[in-house]
Design a protein around this motif. Structure first.
Motif, PDB file in Angstrom:
ATOM      1  N   LEU A  44      -9.323   0.695  -1.872  1.00 38.31           N
ATOM      2  CA  LEU A  44      -9.843   1.210  -3.131  1.00 38.31           C
ATOM      3  C   LEU A  44      -9.241   2.571  -3.481  1.00 38.31           C
ATOM      4  O   LEU A  44      -8.940   2.833  -4.641  1.00 38.31           O
ATOM      5  N   TYR A  45      -9.034   3.436  -2.492  1.00 34.53           N
ATOM      6  CA  TYR A  45      -8.608   4.810  -2.769  1.00 34.53           C
ATOM      7  C   TYR A  45      -7.099   5.015  -2.731  1.00 34.53           C
ATOM      8  O   TYR A  45      -6.611   6.017  -3.231  1.00 34.53           O
ATOM      9  N   LYS A  46      -6.354   4.092  -2.149  1.00 29.33           N
ATOM     10  CA  LYS A  46      -4.898   4.218  -2.117  1.00 29.33           C
ATOM     11  C   LYS A  46      -4.298   3.471  -3.303  1.00 29.33           C
ATOM     12  O   LYS A  46      -4.897   2.560  -3.859  1.00 29.33           O
ATOM     13  N   SER A  47      -3.092   3.849  -3.632  1.00 23.61           N
ATOM     14  CA  SER A  47      -2.378   3.129  -4.694  1.00 23.61           C
ATOM     15  C   SER A  47      -1.867   1.812  -4.139  1.00 23.61           C
ATOM     16  O   SER A  47      -1.300   1.761  -3.051  1.00 23.61           O
ATOM     17  N   ILE A  48      -2.067   0.770  -4.898  1.00 19.81           N
ATOM     18  CA  ILE A  48      -1.651  -0.570  -4.494  1.00 19.81           C
ATOM     19  C   ILE A  48      -0.666  -1.090  -5.528  1.00 19.81           C
ATOM     20  O   ILE A  48      -0.914  -1.020  -6.733  1.00 19.81           O
ATOM     21  N   GLU A  49       0.436  -1.630  -5.033  1.00 20.33           N
ATOM     22  CA  GLU A  49       1.415  -2.260  -5.916  1.00 20.33           C
ATOM     23  C   GLU A  49       1.350  -3.765  -5.706  1.00 20.33           C
ATOM     24  O   GLU A  49       1.500  -4.246  -4.584  1.00 20.33           O
ATOM     25  N   LEU A  50       1.091  -4.502  -6.777  1.00 18.66           N
ATOM     26  CA  LEU A  50       1.114  -5.964  -6.699  1.00 18.66           C
ATOM     27  C   LEU A  50       2.565  -6.414  -6.799  1.00 18.66           C
ATOM     28  O   LEU A  50       3.200  -6.257  -7.843  1.00 18.66           O
ATOM     29  N   ILE A  51       3.080  -6.958  -5.704  1.00 22.03           N
ATOM     30  CA  ILE A  51       4.469  -7.387  -5.685  1.00 22.03           C
ATOM     31  C   ILE A  51       4.611  -8.803  -6.228  1.00 22.03           C
ATOM     32  O   ILE A  51       5.478  -9.117  -7.013  1.00 22.03           O
ATOM     33  N   ILE A  95       0.863  -1.169   0.000  1.00 19.06           N
ATOM     34  CA  ILE A  95       0.000   0.000   0.000  1.00 19.06           C
ATOM     35  C   ILE A  95       0.902   1.222   0.000  1.00 19.06           C
ATOM     36  O   ILE A  95       1.694   1.422   0.918  1.00 19.06           O
ATOM     37  N   ILE A  96       0.809   2.014  -1.035  1.00 17.73           N
ATOM     38  CA  ILE A  96       1.689   3.172  -1.200  1.00 17.73           C
ATOM     39  C   ILE A  96       1.017   4.388  -0.580  1.00 17.73           C
ATOM     40  O   ILE A  96      -0.003   4.875  -1.076  1.00 17.73           O
ATOM     41  N   ASP A  97       1.593   4.851   0.533  1.00 13.76           N
ATOM     42  CA  ASP A  97       1.059   6.001   1.244  1.00 13.76           C
ATOM     43  C   ASP A  97       2.198   6.670   1.991  1.00 13.76           C
ATOM     44  O   ASP A  97       3.113   5.992   2.479  1.00 13.76           O
ATOM     45  N   LYS A  98       2.154   7.996   2.088  1.00 17.17           N
ATOM     46  CA  LYS A  98       3.252   8.688   2.758  1.00 17.17           C
ATOM     47  C   LYS A  98       3.187   8.550   4.274  1.00 17.17           C
ATOM     48  O   LYS A  98       4.189   8.679   4.944  1.00 17.17           O
ATOM     49  N   GLU A  99       2.018   8.257   4.834  1.00 15.68           N
ATOM     50  CA  GLU A  99       1.885   8.130   6.278  1.00 15.68           C
ATOM     51  C   GLU A  99       2.356   6.768   6.792  1.00 15.68           C
ATOM     52  O   GLU A  99       2.914   6.662   7.869  1.00 15.68           O
ATOM     53  N   TYR A 100       2.087   5.737   6.039  1.00 10.68           N
ATOM     54  CA  TYR A 100       2.501   4.391   6.455  1.00 10.68           C
ATOM     55  C   TYR A 100       2.856   3.569   5.229  1.00 10.68           C
ATOM     56  O   TYR A 100       2.360   3.804   4.144  1.00 10.68           O
TER      57      TYR A 100
END
Length: 151
Positions: free
Chosen positions: A140-147, A102-107
């Motif tokens: 749904l609203y955050k960017s998700i990277e499938l690793i 989960i790509i987010d600047k907070e966590y």
């Protein structure tokens, strides 16, 4: 009659799942939705056989829907999580068993998707052996990277 519909639905759904390579847990959800439709239809059929008028059924159904509408409006996040779960189920490339970030600047969370429910996604994070739940709206609203895909 209802048991014939259930058996027929199981056979058709099983062949559709095999033909289109749909995951088994999705088959169970699809079957449960069909069962719900069948049982609601059977319930109304029994009410009609017992002589209850459509007007009475309409008043009862509208009362129930009004109470549910007020409840969902009061709990807007519940409604948005349910809507997000439907979108995740049909359109999101993330599946159970995938490793996501989960790509987010907070966590920064990276983990394996263990379960997707109507309200949250269960992530297993190997560092610290943690299991956390994330609301569907966040996924749904955050960017998700499938690793890593399970296939």
């Amino acid at each position: 009659m209802l048991s014939v519909l259930v058996i027929f639905t199981k056979k058709i759904t099983k062949s559709y799942v095999i033909k289109n390579a749909i995951e088994p847990h999705r088959r169970k959800i699809i079957l449960n939705l069909f069962y719900l439709i069948y049982y609601v239809f059977a319930f109304f059929l029994v009410l009609i056989i017992l002589g209850i008028e459509f007007k009475q059924i309409g008043v009862f159904a509208s009362s129930i829907l009004a109470v549910l509408g007020v409840g969902f409006f009061a709990q807007w996040s519940i409604l948005s999580n349910l809507t997000a779960s439907v979108i995740l189920f049909f359109y999101h490339p993330m599946r159970i068993g995938d490793t996501i970030k989960i790509i987010d600047k907070e966590y920064d969370l990276t983990g394996e998707v263990k379960n997707i429910t109507g309200f949250y996604v269960m992530l297993y994070i190997p560092e610290g052996n943690r299991k956390i739940t994330i609301p569907n709206t966040v996924i749904l609203y955050k960017s998700i990277e499938l690793i890593q895909n399970q296939k």
